[in-house]
Design a protein around this motif. Structure first.
Motif, mmCIF file in Angstrom:
data_model
loop_
_atom_site.group_PDB
_atom_site.id
_atom_site.type_symbol
_atom_site.label_atom_id
_atom_site.label_comp_id
_atom_site.label_asym_id
_atom_site.label_seq_id
_atom_site.Cartn_x
_atom_site.Cartn_y
_atom_site.Cartn_z
ATOM 1 N N ALA A 10 0.830 -1.325 -0.051
ATOM 2 C CA ALA A 10 0.111 0.058 0.015
ATOM 3 C C ALA A 10 0.897 1.084 -0.018
ATOM 4 O O ALA A 10 0.443 2.167 -0.810
ATOM 5 C CB ALA A 10 -0.766 0.168 1.116
ATOM 6 N N ALA A 11 2.004 1.324 0.897
ATOM 7 C CA ALA A 11 2.584 2.464 0.743
ATOM 8 C C ALA A 11 3.358 2.624 -0.436
ATOM 9 O O ALA A 11 3.544 3.986 -0.971
ATOM 10 C CB ALA A 11 3.751 2.155 1.852
ATOM 11 N N ILE A 12 4.056 1.786 -1.152
ATOM 12 C CA ILE A 12 4.797 1.740 -2.475
ATOM 13 C C ILE A 12 3.663 2.260 -3.423
ATOM 14 O O ILE A 12 4.085 3.269 -4.354
ATOM 15 C CB ILE A 12 5.350 0.607 -2.834
ATOM 16 C CG1 ILE A 12 6.670 0.260 -1.720
ATOM 17 C CG2 ILE A 12 5.910 0.776 -4.208
ATOM 18 C CD1 ILE A 12 7.152 -1.189 -1.989
ATOM 19 N N ASN A 13 2.438 1.719 -3.734
ATOM 20 C CA ASN A 13 1.542 2.216 -4.468
ATOM 21 C C ASN A 13 1.111 3.527 -4.246
ATOM 22 O O ASN A 13 0.816 4.439 -5.219
ATOM 23 C CB ASN A 13 0.419 1.096 -4.422
ATOM 24 C CG ASN A 13 0.746 -0.022 -5.051
ATOM 25 O OD1 ASN A 13 0.813 0.094 -6.639
ATOM 26 N ND2 ASN A 13 0.709 -1.205 -4.672
ATOM 27 N N PHE A 14 1.045 4.065 -2.950
ATOM 28 C CA PHE A 14 0.584 5.286 -2.873
ATOM 29 C C PHE A 14 1.463 6.344 -3.041
ATOM 30 O O PHE A 14 1.238 7.497 -3.586
ATOM 31 C CB PHE A 14 -0.109 5.438 -1.411
ATOM 32 C CG PHE A 14 -1.591 5.004 -1.106
ATOM 33 C CD1 PHE A 14 -2.604 5.995 -1.561
ATOM 34 C CD2 PHE A 14 -1.739 4.102 -0.510
ATOM 35 C CE1 PHE A 14 -3.830 5.584 -1.383
ATOM 36 C CE2 PHE A 14 -3.180 3.263 -0.345
ATOM 37 C CZ PHE A 14 -4.145 4.427 -0.651
ATOM 38 N N GLY A 15 2.630 5.966 -2.762
ATOM 39 C CA GLY A 15 3.793 6.792 -2.944
ATOM 40 C C GLY A 15 4.090 7.185 -4.229
ATOM 41 O O GLY A 15 4.263 8.112 -4.805
#
Length: 725
Positions: A10-15
């Motif tokens: 989730a963090a990578i995709n949102f970033g």
């Protein structure tokens, strides 16, 4: 997949989405990128205004394009892109409405029930297990309060399944009805188009007396449709001309490239390259002479005397009225069903001329070949999907590939690899699939480009369902599961239910990657940015005269979004925590494609909504799969009464679909005689009947027979389309 892996994904995709969307908002403000981000506007000769140079706001990210997308109305989308483009937007709206209500039910009702029953025997390896129906304990033989509570909880899931199913069917009916009404209105507004007067005729008998097919067409329709028949246009074998046209386009492109280099050198004032410039001038003169020779050969082959004997048993027949064309296209013309085969002609810009040259008798072989090729691609794709699932399951990966244990030595690396990498790799693999399927569909003999894309849509959707959904579910023990399905087909619902419960976390990462990263890259167009940068340093980048204009890729958008709807429906009752991610997915997709339809993609054709019956079928398939999964889950939870009570819902859903086929499908497949009569009356009232009929006579001219002109000058408009305020 553990919670750390899901959080990392989730963090990578949102970033990535934040970075990519920020870059897009900056790049779109630059006048040099107008040919990429305003391609449709430039092609329509619309002026695009930018802020003054070197202002700070030009280089700061903004979200102004997002509220602007929400302000665009459906009528504006219809005017810009046609009903097919509006179907893309309505598909995203369907997802927002459906999963918005499902999220409310899931988070308020189902999630507390799932989380409240901690099954001591359940595995804690899957991070979403405490929030799914798998966390509810199976029935016990003991009576008392816990057993009654368990019974109540499963009946809540059963009730929610009925509510969600009926709400989905209601939305489907509402959408089908609304789009069918818009189709009828659009057919009325576009009644002047030549395809309303034309019929495509195939398997024309050969006339031995005149040694041609054309006289057979004229004689047959003059005899059997004397009051409505107007004229005909034969299709010719133009392979020789087509080869010359390819050569001419290649030479013209070389001339354009050389002129572009000269322009760049003059702009950069490279006086030291005078000899090179003179050499380029000589090359241009030689290429222009060669181009003139090719054009002369093309004009000779286009001569009527040279075309004699090259006509094919295919013709476009024009009628004096829409009623006459509608009647001929929907009736059998001969007792022999394989002669005089008629159907309504597609739009002139939509005709697949190459497919019309394929002999009708070998079309079944072409279609079979396409199905076989698509099936083989689907089967061979099982290898990368299985490998991706192996990466997602760290414990199995360490067992199969011991060096993978080294990942645990670097903090956080295993979470990134097992959380983000599988869905990213899978999305990368399937990116090329729609284009491969479209290439196969073009070999199937469809008479129009729209039918080729619709066929590609079908193949891509079932490919994604088979590989991304089903294969991701059973890839852990592929051969064992398939063998079990064949030997015990009655156990399919329970096996499907068990697999669905254990893969919720993977599909969360898939939705995040497909939505956040996929839609962000779609709007950024990184491939075109790189190509334009390379081209600008060689022959000059895109400009207002040559924007990077492409048609809306329905064959890529519709199957991918429909798969996300299917995944969401299957998990609507099983894992309601997935649903808010889907709502965000559809909101982002909505604003992205409203922007793309308004500014980027052109309308290559308009089928007046013929994509919607297929979209309806995809969503219906998702509802059926959701119900079958829940039948299996109720069985796994030792609740056979709930499984049996779900069967009537399954039957009602199938009956609803059959009703929709009877009620709406004919409207999308045929042009009714009543509508044709009304449109003819309107034309007679306003005195446009003869003009529209005359335009229809000359609308269907093969590209190989059109005048060849490769030295056309650019637009004489002196006013620039890209300007600064």
């Amino acid at each position: 997949m553990n919670p750390e892996s899901l959080t990392a994904s989730a963090a990578i995709n949102f970033g990535l989405a934040f970075i990519v969307l920020s870059l897009f908002s900056i790049f779109k403000k630059q006048p040099s990128n107008a040919s990429i981000y305003y391609a449709r506007r430039l092609s329509k000769r619309h002026h695009v205004h930018f802020e003054q140079s070197f202002t700070l706001s030009r280089f700061l990210p903004s979200v102004a394009w997002i509220p602007r997308a929400f302000r665009v109305t459906e009528d504006e989308v219809l005017d810009i892109g046609g009903l097919d483009a509006l179907i893309i937007i309505r598909l995203f709206k369907f997802g927002i409405y459906f999963f918005g209500i499902c999220s409310l039910i899931g988070l308020v009702v189902l999630l507390p029930i799932n989380f409240g029953d901690q099954d001591e025997q359940s595995s804690t390896y899957h991070s979403m297990d405490p929030f799914t129906i798998s966390n509810i304990s199976a029935g016990s033989n003991r009576l008392g309060f816990p057993s009654c509570l368990w019974l109540f909880r499963l009946w809540v899931h059963f009730t929610c399944l009925w509510l969600i199913s009926f709400y989905g069917l209601y939305l489907l009916y509402k959408e089908y009805d609304g789009i069918s009404v818009k189709r009828i209105q659009l057919l009325r507004n576009l009644r002047h188009q030549p395809d309303r007067f034309n019929v495509l005729v195939r398997q024309v008998p050969f006339c031995n007396e005149h040694d041609a097919y054309g006289c057979s067409v004229d004689h047959f329709f003059s005899k059997h449709h004397p009051n409505s028949y107007c004229s005909y246009q034969m299709i010719y074998d133009g392979k020789d001309i087509e080869d010359l046209l390819h050569q001419a386009k290649y030479v013209a492109r070389k001339i354009e490239d050389l002129r572009g280099r000269l322009t760049v050198r003059k702009r950069d004032k490279e006086s030291l390259l005078l000899d090179v410039s003179q050499e380029d001038d000589v090359k241009i003169a030689l290429f222009e002479e060669k181009l003139q020779e090719i054009v002369h050969k093309i004009r000779q082959l286009q001569n009527e005397s040279m075309l004699k004997g090259k006509d094919l048993p295919v013709a476009f027949v024009t009628f004096k009225s829409r009623r006459g064309a509608a009647l001929v296209s929907q009736t059998q013309q001969n007792s022999h069903p394989l002669t005089w085969i008629t159907e309504m002609a597609p739009e002139p810009r939509d005709v697949s001329w190459r497919s019309l040259e394929i002999p009708f008798k070998i079309l079944p072989l072409c279609k079979i070949g396409v199905v076989v090729a698509a099936s083989l691609l689907t089967i061979f794709f099982a290898v990368p999907v299985t490998a991706v699932q192996g990466i997602a399951k760290l414990e199995k990966l360490k067992k199969w590939f011991p060096p993978a244990m080294a990942m645990e030595l670097i903090p956080g690396l295993s979470s990134i690899i097992t959380g983000y990498l599988p869905s990213a790799i899978l999305k990368g693999f399937i990116y090329v699939v729609p284009f491969a399927m479209l290439g196969m569909a073009k070999l199937g003999g469809s008479i129009s480009k729209s039918k080729e894309e619709i066929k590609a849509c079908n193949m891509v959707f079932y490919f994604l369902v088979g590989n991304v959904f089903f294969l991701s579910l059973i890839s852990g023990s592929l051969l064992d599961e398939l063998g079990e399905y064949f030997t015990h087909p009655r156990s399919i619902p329970s096996h499907l239910a068990s697999a669905v419960s254990s893969q919720a976390d993977f599909f969360v990462t898939y939705i995040l990657t497909d939505g956040l990263s996929g839609f962000s890259l779609e709007i950024l167009q990184p491939g075109l940015l790189v190509w334009d940068a390379v081209k600008s340093h060689t022959v000059g980048g895109g400009d207002e005269e040559n924007p990077y204009l492409y048609s809306l890729p329905y064959f890529r958008i519709i199957p991918s979004v429909s798969l996300s709807i299917l995944i969401g429906m299957v998990y609507a009752v099983v894992a309601p925590l997935l649903l808010p991610f889907l709502v965000g997915y559809f909101y982002l997709g909505y604003v992205v494609y409203v922007n793309q339809i308004e500014d980027v993609y052109e309308t290559a054709y308009d089928t007046c909504g013929q994509y919607w019956p297929y979209v309806h079928h995809y969503i219906f398939f998702g509802i059926i799969l959701m119900q079958i999964t829940m039948i299996g889950l109720f069985g796994l939870k030792s609740k056979p009464s709930a499984s049996i009570a779900t069967i009537p819902l399954l039957l009602l859903t199938i009956m609803f679909n059959e009703y929709c086929k009877i009620r709406f499908l004919p409207t999308f497949r045929h042009y009714s005689v009543k509508d044709a009569d009304e449109h003819d009356e309107l034309d007679r009232k306003f005195g446009k009947m003869e003009i529209n009929c005359e335009n229809a006579r000359s609308a269907y001219c093969q590209p190989t027979l059109q005048p060849a002109n490769f030295m056309a000058s650019k637009s004489t408009s002196s006013q620039p389309l890209v300007s600064s305020l």
